[in-house]
Design an enzyme around this catalytic site. Structure first.
Site, PDB file in Angstrom:
ATOM      1  N   CYS A  79       0.808  -1.221   0.000  1.00 32.11           N
ATOM      2  CA  CYS A  79       0.000   0.000   0.000  1.00 32.11           C
ATOM      3  C   CYS A  79       0.849   1.283   0.000  1.00 32.11           C
ATOM      4  O   CYS A  79       1.442   1.603  -1.015  1.00 32.11           O
ATOM      5  CB  CYS A  79      -0.952  -0.068   1.167  1.00 32.11           C
ATOM      6  SG  CYS A  79      -2.545   0.564   0.755  1.00 32.11           S
ATOM      7  N   HIS A 168      -3.418  -5.367   1.831  1.00 30.01           N
ATOM      8  CA  HIS A 168      -2.715  -5.645   3.091  1.00 30.01           C
ATOM      9  C   HIS A 168      -2.702  -7.143   3.430  1.00 30.01           C
ATOM     10  O   HIS A 168      -3.565  -7.602   4.181  1.00 30.01           O
ATOM     11  CB  HIS A 168      -3.404  -4.879   4.230  1.00 30.01           C
ATOM     12  CG  HIS A 168      -3.178  -3.415   4.176  1.00 30.01           C
ATOM     13  ND1 HIS A 168      -2.209  -2.778   4.911  1.00 30.01           N
ATOM     14  CD2 HIS A 168      -3.774  -2.442   3.447  1.00 30.01           C
ATOM     15  CE1 HIS A 168      -2.225  -1.489   4.662  1.00 30.01           C
ATOM     16  NE2 HIS A 168      -3.172  -1.255   3.775  1.00 30.01           N
ATOM     17  N   GLU A 170      -0.870  -8.640   5.399  1.00 37.94           N
ATOM     18  CA  GLU A 170      -0.565  -8.838   6.821  1.00 37.94           C
ATOM     19  C   GLU A 170      -1.830  -8.819   7.676  1.00 37.94           C
ATOM     20  O   GLU A 170      -1.801  -9.200   8.840  1.00 37.94           O
ATOM     21  CB  GLU A 170       0.459  -7.798   7.293  1.00 37.94           C
ATOM     22  CG  GLU A 170      -0.070  -6.394   7.570  1.00 37.94           C
ATOM     23  CD  GLU A 170      -0.373  -5.561   6.313  1.00 37.94           C
ATOM     24  OE1 GLU A 170      -0.313  -6.090   5.192  1.00 37.94           O
ATOM     25  OE2 GLU A 170      -0.706  -4.366   6.490  1.00 37.94           O
TER      26      GLU A 170
END
Ligand code: GLN
Length: 200
Positions: A79, A168, A170
């Site tokens: 991002c 994302h 994660e």
């Protein structure tokens, strides 16, 4: 294998958690002296790219990190991190590392679009992509390997030793992209080793 996670702003804690779960030795990069240690890979997390870039310059981290990336340090960018790597930002003269030959449009889905998820199929699996005020990759150099293209444009690319994502990973339970990044590091380490051996 030691991975440094840029930890000046944004969603770095989640990356650290995922990498630790995968058994990686992780450290935070907060100031210049953090770069004195061995580093085999770099994570540029999501957050606010303009704030991150300003902090990097203020902390004296900008040029040393740019140099490492140019020299081939494997990078996983998510991002805002992708914006930092991009060669060009659409409708914006601002530039950052410029090591990735793509153009990005910041806040493509609108500033107010908080977050949304999208399931896509990729390499025989369903990936759950989480977007948060995400950019879009609007142009790519022919040498850039496009990993994921949606109707509106590209959201995941790989170029040499750089993986850049507009979502994302994660924040999802899937570790595909972190593992892909670790393989890139592995490949680079074994390449370095063989160079080393050949030199003797
Ligand atoms: N909108 C942010 C920026 O332009 C990126 C958002 C994110 O990293 N989740 O920097």
């Amino acid at each position: 294998m030691r991975v440094g996670v840029l930890a000046v702003q944004g969603a770095f804690v989640e990356h650290i958690r995922v990498l630790k779960r995968l058994g990686v030795d992780v450290f935070e990069i907060r100031q210049l002296k953090d770069l004195d240690q061995r580093i085999d890979g770099l994570v540029l997390p999501g957050g606010e790219s303009t704030t991150q870039s300003r902090l990097l310059r203020d902390l004296g981290l900008f040029l040393p990190l740019k140099k490492r990336i140019q020299e081939g340090l494997p990078v996983l960018a998510t991002c805002a991190g992708t914006i930092l790597l991009s060669e060009k930002i659409d409708d914006d003269p601002t530039t950052h590392f410029q090591t990735l030959p793509v153009t990005v449009k910041r806040n493509y889905y609108g500033r107010q679009t908080g977050s949304f998820q999208k399931k896509i199929s990729f390499e025989n699996q369903i990936l759950d992509l989480i977007f948060i005020r995400a950019p879009l990759i609007t142009a790519t150099h022919p040498d850039v390997n496009v990993l994921i293209r949606l109707n509106e444009g590209v959201v995941a690319v790989e170029y040499r030793h750089q993986i850049a994502l507009n979502f994302h990973p994660e924040l999802s339970h899937q570790t595909y992209f972190h593992e892909r990044f670790l393989k890139l590091i592995q490949a680079r380490l074994s390449q370095d080793n063989s160079h080393h051996l050949n030199a003797h």
